[in-house]
Write a protein that holds these residues in place. Structure first.
Motif, PDB file in Angstrom:
ATOM      1  N   UNK A 106      13.564   9.209 -33.860  1.00 26.95           N
ATOM      2  CA  UNK A 106      14.786   9.396 -35.186  1.00 26.95           C
ATOM      3  C   UNK A 106      14.906   7.971 -35.661  1.00 26.95           C
ATOM      4  N   UNK A 107      13.987   6.709 -34.875  1.00 30.24           N
ATOM      5  CA  UNK A 107      14.288   5.058 -34.565  1.00 30.24           C
ATOM      6  C   UNK A 107      12.929   5.024 -35.318  1.00 30.24           C
ATOM      7  N   UNK A 108      12.768   3.550 -35.602  1.00 25.73           N
ATOM      8  CA  UNK A 108      11.582   3.119 -36.098  1.00 25.73           C
ATOM      9  C   UNK A 108      11.102   2.590 -35.102  1.00 25.73           C
ATOM     10  N   UNK A 109       9.649   2.819 -34.730  1.00 21.44           N
ATOM     11  CA  UNK A 109       9.006   2.466 -33.900  1.00 21.44           C
ATOM     12  C   UNK A 109       8.032   1.140 -34.204  1.00 21.44           C
ATOM     13  N   UNK A 110       8.072   0.022 -33.654  1.00 22.73           N
ATOM     14  CA  UNK A 110       7.538  -1.119 -34.391  1.00 22.73           C
ATOM     15  C   UNK A 110       6.334  -1.870 -33.304  1.00 22.73           C
ATOM     16  N   UNK A 111       6.275  -1.405 -32.121  1.00 24.03           N
ATOM     17  CA  UNK A 111       4.743  -1.742 -31.617  1.00 24.03           C
ATOM     18  C   UNK A 111       3.775  -0.044 -31.642  1.00 24.03           C
ATOM     19  N   UNK A 112       3.192  -0.205 -31.908  1.00 23.61           N
ATOM     20  CA  UNK A 112       2.447   1.252 -31.568  1.00 23.61           C
ATOM     21  C   UNK A 112       0.708   1.303 -31.823  1.00 23.61           C
ATOM     22  N   UNK A 113       0.405   1.813 -31.452  1.00 19.55           N
ATOM     23  CA  UNK A 113      -1.251   1.284 -31.221  1.00 19.55           C
ATOM     24  C   UNK A 113      -1.718   2.631 -32.122  1.00 19.55           C
ATOM     25  N   UNK A 114      -2.715   2.310 -32.853  1.00 20.51           N
ATOM     26  CA  UNK A 114      -4.246   3.729 -32.985  1.00 20.51           C
ATOM     27  C   UNK A 114      -4.220   4.957 -32.053  1.00 20.51           C
ATOM     28  N   UNK A 115      -4.155   5.934 -31.993  1.00 21.50           N
ATOM     29  CA  UNK A 115      -4.481   6.669 -31.314  1.00 21.50           C
ATOM     30  C   UNK A 115      -5.695   7.727 -32.150  1.00 21.50           C
ATOM     31  N   UNK A 116      -7.254   6.848 -31.104  1.00 21.82           N
ATOM     32  CA  UNK A 116      -8.193   6.918 -31.803  1.00 21.82           C
ATOM     33  C   UNK A 116      -9.209   8.380 -30.860  1.00 21.82           C
ATOM     34  N   UNK A 255      -1.780   7.087 -35.919  1.00 21.71           N
ATOM     35  CA  UNK A 255      -0.159   7.114 -35.404  1.00 21.71           C
ATOM     36  C   UNK A 255       0.623   7.942 -34.775  1.00 21.71           C
ATOM     37  N   UNK A 256       0.731   8.396 -33.688  1.00 19.15           N
ATOM     38  CA  UNK A 256       1.482   9.436 -33.306  1.00 19.15           C
ATOM     39  C   UNK A 256       2.504   9.349 -33.738  1.00 19.15           C
ATOM     40  N   UNK A 257       3.142   8.393 -34.016  1.00 12.16           N
ATOM     41  CA  UNK A 257       5.308   8.286 -34.280  1.00 12.16           C
ATOM     42  C   UNK A 257       5.360   9.272 -36.085  1.00 12.16           C
ATOM     43  N   UNK A 258       6.030   9.844 -36.615  1.00  7.23           N
ATOM     44  CA  UNK A 258       6.695  10.083 -37.461  1.00  7.23           C
ATOM     45  C   UNK A 258       8.318  10.201 -37.045  1.00  7.23           C
ATOM     46  N   UNK A 259       8.844  11.064 -38.798  1.00  3.85           N
ATOM     47  CA  UNK A 259       9.549  10.537 -38.977  1.00  3.85           C
ATOM     48  C   UNK A 259      10.131  11.412 -39.763  1.00  3.85           C
ATOM     49  N   UNK A 260      11.572  12.450 -39.381  1.00  8.35           N
ATOM     50  CA  UNK A 260      12.102  13.477 -40.480  1.00  8.35           C
ATOM     51  C   UNK A 260      13.769  13.443 -39.971  1.00  8.35           C
ATOM     52  N   UNK A 261      13.408  13.251 -41.771  1.00  9.08           N
ATOM     53  CA  UNK A 261      15.470  12.731 -42.334  1.00  9.08           C
ATOM     54  C   UNK A 261      15.612  11.830 -43.243  1.00  9.08           C
ATOM     55  N   UNK A 262      15.847  11.716 -43.657  1.00  4.96           N
ATOM     56  CA  UNK A 262      16.461  10.737 -44.887  1.00  4.96           C
ATOM     57  C   UNK A 262      16.631   9.166 -44.228  1.00  4.96           C
ATOM     58  N   UNK A 263      17.444   9.629 -42.625  1.00  2.00           N
ATOM     59  CA  UNK A 263      18.356   8.381 -41.848  1.00  2.00           C
ATOM     60  C   UNK A 263      16.852   7.851 -41.129  1.00  2.00           C
ATOM     61  N   UNK A 264      16.055   8.402 -40.778  1.00  2.00           N
ATOM     62  CA  UNK A 264      15.220   8.771 -39.741  1.00  2.00           C
ATOM     63  C   UNK A 264      13.867   7.591 -40.834  1.00  2.00           C
ATOM     64  N   UNK A 265      13.830   8.211 -41.785  1.00  2.00           N
ATOM     65  CA  UNK A 265      12.698   7.985 -42.919  1.00  2.00           C
ATOM     66  C   UNK A 265      12.623   6.441 -43.408  1.00  2.00           C
ATOM     67  N   UNK A 266      14.328   6.373 -44.036  1.00  2.00           N
ATOM     68  CA  UNK A 266      15.498   4.810 -43.890  1.00  2.00           C
ATOM     69  C   UNK A 266      14.870   4.062 -43.005  1.00  2.00           C
ATOM     70  N   UNK A 268      12.828   3.560 -40.212  1.00  2.00           N
ATOM     71  CA  UNK A 268      10.834   3.430 -40.693  1.00  2.00           C
ATOM     72  C   UNK A 268      11.109   2.461 -41.865  1.00  2.00           C
ATOM     73  N   UNK A 269      11.693   2.428 -43.478  1.00  2.00           N
ATOM     74  CA  UNK A 269      11.252   1.809 -44.731  1.00  2.00           C
ATOM     75  C   UNK A 269      11.588   0.692 -44.599  1.00  2.00           C
ATOM     76  N   UNK A 270      12.771   0.173 -43.922  1.00  2.00           N
ATOM     77  CA  UNK A 270      13.093  -0.788 -43.665  1.00  2.00           C
ATOM     78  C   UNK A 270      12.855  -1.662 -42.389  1.00  2.00           C
ATOM     79  N   UNK A 271      12.698  -1.273 -41.961  1.00  2.00           N
ATOM     80  CA  UNK A 271      12.316  -2.055 -40.621  1.00  2.00           C
ATOM     81  C   UNK A 271      10.484  -2.304 -40.600  1.00  2.00           C
ATOM     82  N   UNK A 272       9.703  -2.049 -41.658  1.00  2.00           N
ATOM     83  CA  UNK A 272       8.037  -1.930 -41.123  1.00  2.00           C
ATOM     84  C   UNK A 272       7.687  -2.420 -42.449  1.00  2.00           C
TER      85      UNK A 272
END
Length: 342
Positions: A106-116, A255-266, A268-272
Protein backbone atom coordinates in the motif's frame (compact mmCIF):
# COMPACT_ATOMS: atom_id res chain seq x y z
CA UNK A 1 0.53 -27.98 -43.70
CA UNK A 2 0.16 -25.04 -46.07
CA UNK A 3 3.41 -23.58 -44.80
CA UNK A 4 5.46 -26.66 -45.69
CA UNK A 5 7.90 -24.63 -47.73
CA UNK A 6 11.01 -26.73 -47.19
CA UNK A 7 10.78 -30.33 -48.42
CA UNK A 8 13.17 -33.19 -48.86
CA UNK A 9 13.63 -32.44 -52.56
CA UNK A 10 15.44 -29.27 -51.55
CA UNK A 11 19.08 -29.97 -52.39
CA UNK A 12 20.13 -28.27 -49.14
CA UNK A 13 18.56 -31.15 -47.21
CA UNK A 14 20.71 -33.75 -48.97
CA UNK A 15 23.83 -31.60 -48.62
CA UNK A 16 23.12 -30.99 -44.94
CA UNK A 17 22.73 -34.75 -44.41
CA UNK A 18 26.21 -35.13 -45.88
CA UNK A 19 27.68 -32.78 -43.29
CA UNK A 20 27.46 -29.40 -45.08
CA UNK A 21 26.82 -26.96 -42.24
CA UNK A 22 26.31 -24.08 -44.69
CA UNK A 23 23.42 -26.00 -46.29
CA UNK A 24 21.93 -26.64 -42.85
CA UNK A 25 22.18 -22.93 -42.01
CA UNK A 26 20.36 -22.08 -45.25
CA UNK A 27 17.52 -24.37 -44.18
CA UNK A 28 17.35 -22.93 -40.67
CA UNK A 29 17.91 -19.22 -41.23
CA UNK A 30 14.42 -18.33 -42.60
CA UNK A 31 12.88 -20.01 -39.55
CA UNK A 32 15.28 -18.84 -36.85
CA UNK A 33 13.31 -15.80 -35.69
CA UNK A 34 9.97 -17.58 -35.40
CA UNK A 35 11.61 -20.52 -33.63
CA UNK A 36 13.19 -18.09 -31.16
CA UNK A 37 9.79 -16.48 -30.49
CA UNK A 38 8.34 -19.95 -29.89
CA UNK A 39 11.09 -20.72 -27.38
CA UNK A 40 10.41 -17.42 -25.61
CA UNK A 41 6.69 -18.18 -25.35
CA UNK A 42 7.51 -21.60 -23.94
CA UNK A 43 10.10 -20.36 -21.46
CA UNK A 44 9.32 -16.68 -20.68
CA UNK A 45 12.93 -15.51 -21.03
CA UNK A 46 15.01 -14.35 -23.97
CA UNK A 47 18.12 -15.78 -22.31
CA UNK A 48 16.48 -19.19 -21.95
CA UNK A 49 15.13 -18.88 -25.50
CA UNK A 50 18.65 -18.19 -26.81
CA UNK A 51 20.02 -21.27 -25.05
CA UNK A 52 17.08 -23.50 -26.01
CA UNK A 53 17.22 -22.53 -29.67
CA UNK A 54 20.96 -23.11 -29.82
CA UNK A 55 20.52 -26.50 -28.16
CA UNK A 56 17.60 -27.40 -30.44
CA UNK A 57 19.50 -26.53 -33.61
CA UNK A 58 22.48 -28.56 -32.40
CA UNK A 59 20.15 -31.51 -31.75
CA UNK A 60 18.62 -31.07 -35.20
CA UNK A 61 22.03 -30.91 -36.88
CA UNK A 62 23.23 -34.04 -35.10
CA UNK A 63 19.96 -35.87 -35.72
CA UNK A 64 19.32 -34.83 -39.32
CA UNK A 65 19.48 -38.47 -40.43
CA UNK A 66 16.22 -38.99 -38.50
CA UNK A 67 14.43 -36.39 -40.66
CA UNK A 68 12.59 -38.67 -43.09
CA UNK A 69 10.70 -36.02 -45.03
CA UNK A 70 7.20 -37.12 -44.00
CA UNK A 71 6.70 -33.58 -42.67
CA UNK A 72 8.25 -30.26 -43.62
CA UNK A 73 11.60 -29.13 -42.30
CA UNK A 74 9.68 -26.39 -40.44
CA UNK A 75 7.48 -28.95 -38.66
CA UNK A 76 10.49 -31.09 -37.79
CA UNK A 77 12.44 -28.13 -36.37
CA UNK A 78 9.43 -27.09 -34.28
CA UNK A 79 9.27 -30.65 -32.95
CA UNK A 80 12.92 -30.52 -31.89
CA UNK A 81 12.58 -26.98 -30.43
CA UNK A 82 9.42 -27.87 -28.49
CA UNK A 83 10.95 -30.98 -26.97
CA UNK A 84 14.05 -28.98 -26.03
CA UNK A 85 11.90 -26.32 -24.34
CA UNK A 86 9.91 -28.97 -22.48
CA UNK A 87 13.18 -30.38 -21.11
CA UNK A 88 14.30 -26.89 -20.07
CA UNK A 89 10.96 -26.02 -18.45
CA UNK A 90 10.89 -29.30 -16.53
CA UNK A 91 14.38 -28.64 -15.15
CA UNK A 92 13.80 -24.98 -14.24
CA UNK A 93 10.10 -24.55 -13.51
CA UNK A 94 7.87 -21.62 -14.33
CA UNK A 95 8.83 -17.96 -14.47
CA UNK A 96 7.00 -15.43 -12.33
CA UNK A 97 6.04 -11.79 -11.97
CA UNK A 98 5.85 -10.11 -8.53
CA UNK A 99 2.05 -10.45 -8.38
CA UNK A 100 2.45 -14.23 -8.56
CA UNK A 101 4.34 -14.23 -5.26
CA UNK A 102 2.30 -12.12 -2.86
CA UNK A 103 -0.13 -9.23 -2.28
CA UNK A 104 0.51 -5.65 -3.34
CA UNK A 105 2.05 -3.02 -1.03
CA UNK A 106 0.00 0.00 0.00
CA UNK A 107 2.99 2.32 0.53
CA UNK A 108 6.35 2.73 -1.15
CA UNK A 109 8.98 0.27 0.04
CA UNK A 110 12.26 2.17 0.11
CA UNK A 111 14.76 -0.49 1.14
CA UNK A 112 14.18 -3.53 -1.01
CA UNK A 113 16.86 -5.94 -2.22
CA UNK A 114 16.48 -7.83 -5.53
CA UNK A 115 15.34 -11.43 -5.15
CA UNK A 116 17.64 -13.56 -7.25
CA UNK A 117 16.39 -17.03 -6.33
CA UNK A 118 13.16 -16.47 -8.28
CA UNK A 119 13.09 -17.22 -12.02
CA UNK A 120 11.57 -13.97 -13.29
CA UNK A 121 9.60 -13.48 -16.48
CA UNK A 122 11.49 -11.26 -18.93
CA UNK A 123 10.58 -8.86 -21.78
CA UNK A 124 10.88 -9.73 -25.46
CA UNK A 125 12.37 -7.60 -28.27
CA UNK A 126 9.64 -7.76 -30.91
CA UNK A 127 11.21 -5.78 -33.74
CA UNK A 128 11.11 -8.52 -36.35
CA UNK A 129 7.78 -10.12 -35.42
CA UNK A 130 4.96 -9.85 -37.91
CA UNK A 131 1.73 -8.07 -37.01
CA UNK A 132 -0.74 -10.64 -38.33
CA UNK A 133 -1.43 -14.29 -37.56
CA UNK A 134 1.24 -16.90 -38.24
CA UNK A 135 -1.24 -18.87 -40.35
CA UNK A 136 -4.91 -19.09 -41.37
CA UNK A 137 -5.81 -21.67 -38.70
CA UNK A 138 -4.48 -19.70 -35.69
CA UNK A 139 -6.37 -17.95 -32.90
CA UNK A 140 -3.68 -15.43 -31.98
CA UNK A 141 -1.68 -12.86 -33.87
CA UNK A 142 2.10 -13.17 -33.59
CA UNK A 143 2.31 -10.07 -31.38
CA UNK A 144 -0.68 -11.07 -29.26
CA UNK A 145 1.19 -14.28 -28.48
CA UNK A 146 4.14 -12.40 -26.94
CA UNK A 147 2.09 -9.89 -24.92
CA UNK A 148 3.15 -9.94 -21.28
CA UNK A 149 -0.24 -11.06 -19.96
CA UNK A 150 -0.34 -13.97 -22.42
CA UNK A 151 3.21 -15.16 -21.75
CA UNK A 152 2.67 -14.76 -17.99
CA UNK A 153 -0.50 -16.88 -18.25
CA UNK A 154 1.41 -19.59 -20.14
CA UNK A 155 3.72 -19.93 -17.14
CA UNK A 156 0.77 -21.25 -15.12
CA UNK A 157 0.32 -24.17 -17.51
CA UNK A 158 2.09 -27.54 -17.32
CA UNK A 159 4.56 -27.99 -20.13
CA UNK A 160 2.37 -30.27 -22.24
CA UNK A 161 -0.57 -27.84 -22.09
CA UNK A 162 1.67 -24.89 -22.88
CA UNK A 163 3.11 -26.65 -25.91
CA UNK A 164 -0.29 -27.81 -27.17
CA UNK A 165 -1.78 -24.32 -26.93
CA UNK A 166 1.15 -22.66 -28.69
CA UNK A 167 1.46 -25.21 -31.46
CA UNK A 168 -2.29 -25.28 -32.18
CA UNK A 169 -3.59 -21.76 -31.46
CA UNK A 170 -0.48 -19.69 -32.24
CA UNK A 171 1.28 -21.71 -34.96
CA UNK A 172 -1.59 -23.59 -36.58
CA UNK A 173 -0.32 -27.16 -36.29
CA UNK A 174 -2.93 -29.92 -36.34
CA UNK A 175 -3.73 -32.07 -33.31
CA UNK A 176 -2.17 -35.04 -35.12
CA UNK A 177 1.07 -33.16 -35.76
CA UNK A 178 1.18 -32.02 -32.13
CA UNK A 179 0.59 -35.58 -30.94
CA UNK A 180 3.57 -36.69 -33.00
CA UNK A 181 5.69 -33.81 -31.68
CA UNK A 182 4.85 -34.64 -28.06
CA UNK A 183 4.80 -38.42 -28.51
CA UNK A 184 1.22 -38.74 -27.27
CA UNK A 185 -2.30 -39.29 -28.60
CA UNK A 186 -4.62 -36.88 -30.39
CA UNK A 187 -7.12 -37.31 -27.55
CA UNK A 188 -4.45 -36.27 -25.02
CA UNK A 189 -3.59 -33.22 -27.14
CA UNK A 190 -7.24 -32.15 -27.35
CA UNK A 191 -7.66 -32.58 -23.60
CA UNK A 192 -4.51 -30.54 -22.86
CA UNK A 193 -5.66 -27.88 -25.28
CA UNK A 194 -9.08 -27.59 -23.63
CA UNK A 195 -7.59 -27.19 -20.15
CA UNK A 196 -4.97 -24.70 -21.36
CA UNK A 197 -7.55 -22.51 -23.09
CA UNK A 198 -9.64 -22.33 -19.93
CA UNK A 199 -6.72 -21.13 -17.80
CA UNK A 200 -5.52 -18.60 -20.38
CA UNK A 201 -9.04 -17.21 -20.83
CA UNK A 202 -9.24 -16.68 -17.08
CA UNK A 203 -5.89 -14.92 -16.78
CA UNK A 204 -5.58 -12.87 -19.98
CA UNK A 205 -7.68 -9.68 -20.09
CA UNK A 206 -9.86 -8.79 -23.07
CA UNK A 207 -9.45 -6.96 -25.36
CA UNK A 208 -5.84 -7.86 -26.14
CA UNK A 209 -3.20 -5.18 -26.25
CA UNK A 210 -3.06 -5.47 -30.04
CA UNK A 211 -6.79 -4.75 -30.29
CA UNK A 212 -6.40 -1.76 -27.94
CA UNK A 213 -3.40 -0.40 -29.84
CA UNK A 214 -5.18 -0.62 -33.18
CA UNK A 215 -8.05 1.49 -31.85
CA UNK A 216 -5.60 4.14 -30.63
CA UNK A 217 -3.33 4.05 -33.72
CA UNK A 218 0.45 4.25 -33.65
CA UNK A 219 0.83 8.01 -33.21
CA UNK A 220 -1.38 8.09 -30.10
CA UNK A 221 0.35 5.05 -28.61
CA UNK A 222 3.76 6.64 -29.02
CA UNK A 223 2.40 9.86 -27.52
CA UNK A 224 1.25 8.05 -24.38
CA UNK A 225 4.64 6.34 -23.99
CA UNK A 226 6.45 9.63 -24.65
CA UNK A 227 4.28 11.42 -22.07
CA UNK A 228 5.15 8.75 -19.51
CA UNK A 229 8.86 9.20 -20.27
CA UNK A 230 8.58 12.99 -20.17
CA UNK A 231 6.76 13.00 -16.82
CA UNK A 232 9.57 10.92 -15.32
CA UNK A 233 12.22 13.09 -16.94
CA UNK A 234 10.64 16.29 -15.53
CA UNK A 235 9.79 14.76 -12.16
CA UNK A 236 6.15 15.72 -12.74
CA UNK A 237 4.04 13.47 -10.51
CA UNK A 238 0.74 15.09 -11.52
CA UNK A 239 1.45 14.53 -15.22
CA UNK A 240 2.40 10.92 -14.52
CA UNK A 241 -0.73 10.21 -12.49
CA UNK A 242 -2.92 11.76 -15.21
CA UNK A 243 -1.79 8.97 -17.57
CA UNK A 244 -2.90 6.12 -15.29
CA UNK A 245 -6.12 4.20 -14.71
CA UNK A 246 -7.59 4.13 -11.20
CA UNK A 247 -6.68 0.44 -10.79
CA UNK A 248 -3.19 0.71 -12.30
CA UNK A 249 -0.46 -1.71 -11.18
CA UNK A 250 3.31 -1.16 -11.09
CA UNK A 251 5.72 -4.06 -10.61
CA UNK A 252 9.51 -4.20 -10.83
CA UNK A 253 11.08 -7.65 -11.15
CA UNK A 254 13.45 -8.71 -9.57
CA UNK A 255 11.84 -6.82 -6.65
CA UNK A 256 8.94 -8.68 -5.05
CA UNK A 257 7.02 -5.60 -3.86
CA UNK A 258 4.42 -4.26 -6.29
CA UNK A 259 1.63 -1.69 -6.16
CA UNK A 260 -2.04 -1.62 -7.12
CA UNK A 261 -4.34 1.40 -7.39
CA UNK A 262 -3.71 5.04 -8.10
CA UNK A 263 -2.94 5.95 -4.48
CA UNK A 264 -0.30 3.26 -3.91
CA UNK A 265 1.27 3.75 -7.34
CA UNK A 266 1.37 7.54 -6.86
CA UNK A 267 3.06 7.13 -3.47
CA UNK A 268 5.68 4.86 -5.01
CA UNK A 269 6.25 7.18 -7.99
CA UNK A 270 6.76 10.23 -5.77
CA UNK A 271 8.99 8.45 -3.28
CA UNK A 272 11.22 6.45 -5.63
CA UNK A 273 11.56 7.25 -9.36
CA UNK A 274 10.71 10.94 -8.90
CA UNK A 275 12.00 11.54 -5.38
CA UNK A 276 15.14 9.39 -5.25
CA UNK A 277 16.45 9.30 -8.82
CA UNK A 278 18.19 12.60 -9.66
CA UNK A 279 17.93 12.51 -13.46
CA UNK A 280 16.34 10.35 -16.14
CA UNK A 281 16.96 9.89 -19.84
CA UNK A 282 14.37 7.82 -21.66
CA UNK A 283 13.81 6.22 -25.05
CA UNK A 284 10.49 4.97 -26.42
CA UNK A 285 10.80 1.46 -27.89
CA UNK A 286 8.60 -1.64 -28.21
CA UNK A 287 8.63 -4.93 -26.29
CA UNK A 288 6.16 -7.81 -26.23
CA UNK A 289 4.09 -6.04 -28.87
CA UNK A 290 3.48 -3.19 -26.40
CA UNK A 291 4.69 0.43 -25.96
CA UNK A 292 7.83 0.44 -23.84
CA UNK A 293 10.15 3.01 -22.31
CA UNK A 294 13.85 2.26 -21.77
CA UNK A 295 15.05 4.31 -18.79
CA UNK A 296 18.57 5.51 -18.04
CA UNK A 297 19.40 7.11 -14.67
CA UNK A 298 22.14 9.61 -13.84
CA UNK A 299 23.43 11.41 -10.76
CA UNK A 300 22.68 14.77 -12.38
CA UNK A 301 21.33 16.13 -15.65
CA UNK A 302 24.85 16.61 -17.07
CA UNK A 303 26.24 13.27 -15.84
CA UNK A 304 26.49 10.03 -17.78
CA UNK A 305 23.20 8.12 -17.54
CA UNK A 306 23.33 4.35 -17.09
CA UNK A 307 20.86 1.72 -18.27
CA UNK A 308 18.33 1.02 -15.55
CA UNK A 309 14.98 -0.47 -16.61
CA UNK A 310 12.85 -1.67 -19.52
CA UNK A 311 9.30 -0.47 -18.72
CA UNK A 312 6.57 -2.32 -20.62
CA UNK A 313 3.26 -0.43 -20.62
CA UNK A 314 -0.14 -2.13 -20.86
CA UNK A 315 -2.96 0.17 -21.95
CA UNK A 316 -6.68 0.25 -21.35
CA UNK A 317 -8.33 2.66 -23.77
CA UNK A 318 -5.90 5.62 -23.72
CA UNK A 319 -4.60 5.18 -20.15
CA UNK A 320 -1.79 3.09 -18.71
CA UNK A 321 -3.24 0.13 -16.84
CA UNK A 322 -0.04 -1.77 -15.98
CA UNK A 323 3.63 -0.80 -15.74
CA UNK A 324 6.12 -3.66 -15.61
CA UNK A 325 9.63 -2.33 -14.99
CA UNK A 326 12.31 -4.93 -15.65
CA UNK A 327 15.27 -3.73 -13.58
CA UNK A 328 18.15 -5.32 -15.44
CA UNK A 329 20.71 -3.27 -17.39
CA UNK A 330 21.79 -6.44 -19.23
CA UNK A 331 18.46 -6.40 -21.08
CA UNK A 332 19.40 -3.25 -23.00
CA UNK A 333 21.78 -5.12 -25.30
CA UNK A 334 18.91 -7.46 -26.31
CA UNK A 335 17.02 -4.39 -27.55
CA UNK A 336 20.03 -2.98 -29.40
CA UNK A 337 20.36 -0.15 -26.88
CA UNK A 338 23.67 1.26 -25.55
CA UNK A 339 24.53 0.75 -21.86
CA UNK A 340 24.91 4.50 -21.26
CA UNK A 341 23.70 7.86 -22.55
CA UNK A 342 25.98 10.91 -22.41
Amino acid sequence: MSEDILRTEDPDVAEARNGDDAAFNRLVEPLRRELHAHCYRMLGSTHDADDALQDALLRAWRGLDRFEGRSSMRTWLYTVATRTCLDTAAARGKRALPMDLGPSSERAVLEHAPVTEVAWLGPYPDGSLGRGPAGPATRYEQREAVELAFVAALQHLPGNQRAALLLFDVLGFSAAEIASTMDTSVAAVNSALQRARAIVAEKVPSPSQQQTLRKLEDARVREIAADFASALDRGDADALVALLTEDVTWSMPPLTHWYRGIEAVSDFAVEVPIGRCPSWRNEVISANGQPTVACYVGESADAVHHAWSINVLSLRDDRIHEITSFLDPALFAEFGLPPTKP
